[in-house]
Structures are given as C-alpha cells and as structure tokens.
Design a protein around this motif. Structure first.
Motif, PDB file in Angstrom:
ATOM      1  N   PRO A  78       0.683  -1.107  -0.008  1.00 16.74           N
ATOM      2  CA  PRO A  78       0.047   0.018   0.124  1.00 16.74           C
ATOM      3  C   PRO A  78       0.800   1.167  -0.103  1.00 16.74           C
ATOM      4  CG  PRO A  78      -0.222  -0.983   2.183  1.00 16.74           C
ATOM      5  CD  PRO A  78       0.555  -2.129   1.136  1.00 16.74           C
ATOM      6  N   LEU A  79       2.081   1.126   0.996  1.00 12.77           N
ATOM      7  CA  LEU A  79       2.961   2.189   0.716  1.00 12.77           C
ATOM      8  C   LEU A  79       3.487   2.683  -0.698  1.00 12.77           C
ATOM      9  CD1 LEU A  79       4.696   2.083   4.229  1.00 12.77           C
ATOM     10  CD2 LEU A  79       2.587   3.385   3.582  1.00 12.77           C
ATOM     11  N   VAL A  80       4.018   1.715  -1.386  1.00 12.44           N
ATOM     12  CA  VAL A  80       4.573   1.674  -2.518  1.00 12.44           C
ATOM     13  C   VAL A  80       3.222   2.415  -3.673  1.00 12.44           C
ATOM     14  CG1 VAL A  80       5.399   0.614  -4.776  1.00 12.44           C
ATOM     15  CG2 VAL A  80       5.907   0.201  -2.256  1.00 12.44           C
ATOM     16  N   PHE A  81       2.186   1.923  -3.672  1.00 11.59           N
ATOM     17  CA  PHE A  81       1.081   2.339  -4.216  1.00 11.59           C
ATOM     18  C   PHE A  81       0.902   3.764  -4.131  1.00 11.59           C
ATOM     19  CE2 PHE A  81      -3.535   2.501  -5.386  1.00 11.59           C
ATOM     20  CZ  PHE A  81      -3.409   2.189  -6.852  1.00 11.59           C
ATOM     21  N   ARG A  82       1.107   4.063  -2.808  1.00 11.53           N
ATOM     22  CA  ARG A  82       0.787   5.628  -2.587  1.00 11.53           C
ATOM     23  C   ARG A  82       1.645   6.530  -3.144  1.00 11.53           C
ATOM     24  NH1 ARG A  82       0.757   7.374   3.811  1.00 11.53           N
ATOM     25  NH2 ARG A  82      -0.664   5.756   3.917  1.00 11.53           N
ATOM     26  N   LEU A  83       2.926   5.928  -3.288  1.00 15.85           N
ATOM     27  CA  LEU A  83       4.076   6.864  -3.858  1.00 15.85           C
ATOM     28  C   LEU A  83       3.600   6.904  -5.498  1.00 15.85           C
ATOM     29  CD1 LEU A  83       7.269   5.306  -2.324  1.00 15.85           C
ATOM     30  CD2 LEU A  83       6.310   7.677  -2.208  1.00 15.85           C
ATOM     31  N   VAL A  84       3.149   5.747  -6.296  1.00 18.58           N
ATOM     32  CA  VAL A  84       2.662   5.827  -7.366  1.00 18.58           C
ATOM     33  C   VAL A  84       1.820   6.984  -7.703  1.00 18.58           C
ATOM     34  CG1 VAL A  84       1.674   4.697  -9.360  1.00 18.58           C
ATOM     35  CG2 VAL A  84       3.291   3.560  -7.890  1.00 18.58           C
ATOM     36  N   LYS A  85       0.632   6.844  -6.873  1.00 14.27           N
ATOM     37  CA  LYS A  85      -0.392   7.990  -6.866  1.00 14.27           C
ATOM     38  C   LYS A  85       0.009   9.475  -6.673  1.00 14.27           C
ATOM     39  CE  LYS A  85      -3.202   6.058  -3.776  1.00 14.27           C
ATOM     40  NZ  LYS A  85      -4.465   5.618  -2.950  1.00 14.27           N
ATOM     41  N   PHE A  86       1.275   9.265  -5.823  1.00 18.57           N
ATOM     42  CA  PHE A  86       1.759  10.891  -5.643  1.00 18.57           C
ATOM     43  C   PHE A  86       2.111  11.470  -7.141  1.00 18.57           C
ATOM     44  CE2 PHE A  86       2.558  10.296  -1.004  1.00 18.57           C
ATOM     45  CZ  PHE A  86       1.576  10.801  -0.686  1.00 18.57           C
ATOM     46  N   ALA A  87       2.776  10.415  -7.746  1.00 18.02           N
ATOM     47  CA  ALA A  87       3.479  10.708  -8.751  1.00 18.02           C
ATOM     48  C   ALA A  87       2.382  11.183 -10.185  1.00 18.02           C
ATOM     49  CB  ALA A  87       4.506   9.643  -9.665  1.00 18.02           C
ATOM     50  N   LEU A  88       1.300  10.280 -10.182  1.00 19.10           N
ATOM     51  CA  LEU A  88       0.136  10.777 -11.131  1.00 19.10           C
ATOM     52  C   LEU A  88      -0.599  11.736 -10.852  1.00 19.10           C
ATOM     53  CD1 LEU A  88      -0.989   6.701 -11.468  1.00 19.10           C
ATOM     54  CD2 LEU A  88       0.431   8.202 -13.130  1.00 19.10           C
ATOM     55  N   LEU A  89      -0.722  12.134  -9.531  1.00 22.39           N
ATOM     56  CA  LEU A  89      -1.757  13.308  -9.023  1.00 22.39           C
ATOM     57  C   LEU A  89      -0.807  14.736  -9.079  1.00 22.39           C
ATOM     58  CD1 LEU A  89      -3.353  11.982  -6.088  1.00 22.39           C
ATOM     59  CD2 LEU A  89      -4.649  12.352  -8.366  1.00 22.39           C
ATOM     60  N   LEU A  90       0.359  14.568  -9.143  1.00 25.59           N
ATOM     61  CA  LEU A  90       0.999  15.921  -9.188  1.00 25.59           C
ATOM     62  C   LEU A  90       0.866  16.888 -10.287  1.00 25.59           C
ATOM     63  CD1 LEU A  90       2.917  17.481  -7.163  1.00 25.59           C
ATOM     64  CD2 LEU A  90       4.936  16.374  -8.042  1.00 25.59           C
ATOM     65  N   PRO A  91       0.978  16.001 -11.608  1.00 25.97           N
ATOM     66  CA  PRO A  91       0.950  16.928 -12.601  1.00 25.97           C
ATOM     67  C   PRO A  91      -0.427  17.583 -12.904  1.00 25.97           C
ATOM     68  CG  PRO A  91       1.986  14.959 -13.207  1.00 25.97           C
ATOM     69  CD  PRO A  91       1.655  14.825 -11.804  1.00 25.97           C
ATOM     70  N   VAL A  92      -1.514  16.486 -12.372  1.00 27.41           N
ATOM     71  CA  VAL A  92      -2.735  16.850 -12.574  1.00 27.41           C
ATOM     72  C   VAL A  92      -3.340  18.259 -11.616  1.00 27.41           C
ATOM     73  CG1 VAL A  92      -5.250  16.152 -12.318  1.00 27.41           C
ATOM     74  CG2 VAL A  92      -3.513  14.720 -13.139  1.00 27.41           C
TER      75      VAL A  92
END
Length: 327
Positions: free
Chosen positions: A292-306
């Motif tokens: 879950p913590l790795v998945f949270r990092l991936v979501k950070f990367a996807l949400l930042l440009p948006v």
C-alpha cells in the motif's frame, strides 16, 4: 478582424501565398514536399504554454500577410472596422511589439520541449526532469549571451518591414506620457534590464517554484518504481510529508520486497509502458493491497501533474471576476 470574414481569410491566404512565392523566387526559401505549409493564427490558451509559443511563432512568420490584410481593411472596410484596423496596424509596426514577439518566441521555444514532455499521456519522468535542467541552463545562457543576437534579429526584421528602430542611447519615453516627461534611463536600459533580464529571471523563478528540490526528488524517486529499467536508478530515498517516521521504516522494507517481487518473480510486470500502466497492473494483480505504501507513491506521481494543471485553470478562471473594477 480576420476570422469573422471568409473574404478576409482568403485575403490572408493569398497574401501568405504571394509572400512565399516571392521568397522562393529570391532563393530565401527551399521548395520541396511538406515545406512552406500554410499557417494559421492559433489562439493562445490560458493553461497551455505551448500554445503561446505557436501563436508568437506563426505571427512572426505571417507578419507580412497580416500587415497587408490590415492595410486593406483600413482602406476598404466600414468606419468602425477601419479605425480598429488602423490601430492594430500602428501597434504591429511598433518596435516594442516586434521586440516582444521575437523575445517571447525565443523564451518559450526553450521551454516548449519541456511542456510537450509533461503533456504526454505516458510520461518519461526521468527524462522530463532532465529537461527542467536543460531549460534552466538555456535560459541562463540566453540571459548571459543572447542579447546581441536578439537585437540583430529584431533589427533585421524591422528593416525588412520598414519599422522605425529607436536610438538606444536616448532616454526612454514611457508609453502614455508626454515626450517631455521622459524616464531617467535609456532605451537600451529599458529593453535590456527591465524587459530582457527581468522576464528571463521570472521564467527561471517559475521553473524553480514548480520544480523545487522536494518535488524533483519525489518525481525522480517514484519514476524508479517502474521495473522496465530494472530499478537502475533506485536509491531508496523518499521523504514526502504524507509519511510519518513509522511509515518510513515500513516503506523501506516494502520497497525492497516490491523490487524483488516485480523484477525477479512476477512476469506480469515485465512489459510496462509507464507509471499509468504500472498503477493499473498493481490494482489488477491486487498488489496495491500487498504494497500500500508503494502504491501511495505511485499515486503521488500521477496526481502531481494533474494538481498543477488544476491550479493553472483556477487562476485562469479568476480573470473573469478579478478585474480592475472589482479590485
């Protein structure tokens, strides 16, 4: 002025074709398949920097046809449109406008590749972050060594279209004031210091604000979660605010397990095409629950440009209500 009338659009196309034909006759352009395509006056968007670059570039390339069409409107149109056309024509033939057209075209050309990289559906974050450094370096070089070449380019353009070039050693006259109330600095000082240096410094500061050290480290770190490059740049350094000191310990061990899992054991992760694809596979394989913590990092990367684009749109929309009268 042009877009509202099919006749004026045709006049613009004809003027553009005549200019290209004349340039070909003089040997200023080469002929060939795909060369000398017809250009349009693209409307600049509030939230896409690349559109401004295209608008500036096309305006410069179409400057002659634009002047011809405005001149024709100033002679043949109704009184109101005739006055508007004369005002636009007078503005276009001002040195200040020509200088800003070329200067802003050159500045935005430097950041255009960076804009394009961040607008791709599948982002190569590592290379995109390198482009941030490239843009900063090129802006600094433009600031240090680009002034003389810019003035030469603008002067050549002004001579071509018979536009008056001011004397740079004279005192600058502020627009809207009487010529008897001149500024306490020269024309050269105005364009070089108050325009050239200042705009480049603003642009570099904008890049520094958008891509500060924390954001850069986060994006580069998260890009390494993609097993497509075998985690070659992974350094186990993540420090987002959303992880407390206890989660950081769990995250470190989770990352190590994740790397061994998707690199050496689970072949479903072998043909990924970016972080978007990685996030989908994590959910499909239910590993988002395992890590879950790795998945949270991936979501950070996807949400930042948006999130950045959303803020841009909000500030653009504020123009509708934040007016001089409202202030």
């Amino acid at each position: 002025m042009v877009g509202a009338s099919f006749k004026r659009r045709d006049e613009l196309r004809e003027a553009q074709a005549d200019e290209i034909e004349e340039a070909l006759r003089k040997g200023e352009l080469e002929s060939g398949k795909g060369l000398n395509q017809e250009l349009g006056l693209a409307r600049a968007g509030d939230t896409r920097w690349g559109s401004h670059y295209k608008s500036f570039n096309n305006f410069i390339l179409m400057f002659g046809p634009i002047i011809d069409v405005l001149d024709a409107i100033a002679v043949n149109a109704r009184f109101e449109e005739k006055c508007r056309a004369k005002g636009y024509l007078r503005t276009c033939l001002a040195f200040e406008v020509v200088f800003m057209l070329h200067f802003m075209r050159n500045v935005l050309a430097i950041t255009n590749d960076l804009n394009a990289a961040y607008q791709k559906k599948e982002q190569d974050i590592a290379n995109a972050m390198l482009l941030v450094g490239v843009a900063k370096d090129r802006l600094q070089r433009l600031r240090d060594k680009g002034w003389n070449s810019l003035i030469d380019e603008v002067s050549e353009f002004c001579i071509k279209y018979d536009i008056s070039i001011p004397k740079f050693d004279e005192f600058y006259v502020i627009s809207g004031r009487s010529r008897r109330r001149v500024a306490e600095y020269t024309v050269l000082h105005h364009y070089q210091v108050y325009v050239f240096y200042q705009i480049i410094d603003w642009q570099r500061q904008e890049l520094n604000n958008r891509f500060d050290e924390v954001t850069t480290d986060l994006l580069l770190g998260v890009s390494c979660l993609n097993p497509i490059d075998s985690f070659s740049h992974f350094d186990n350094e993540f420090h987002p605010d959303d992880f407390d000191k206890y989660s950081m310990v769990d995250l470190r061990f989770q990352l190590e397990n994740y790397i061994v899992d998707v690199r050496d054991h689970d072949k479903r992760f072998s043909n990924l095409k970016g972080l978007c694809n990685l996030s989908k596979i994590l959910v499909e394989t239910k590993k988002h629950g395992t890590y879950p913590l790795v998945f949270r990092l991936v979501k950070f990367a996807l949400l930042l440009p948006v999130a950045t684009a959303t803020v841009e749109r909000v500030f653009s929309a504020m123009k509708l209500i934040k007016t001089d009268l409202r202030n």
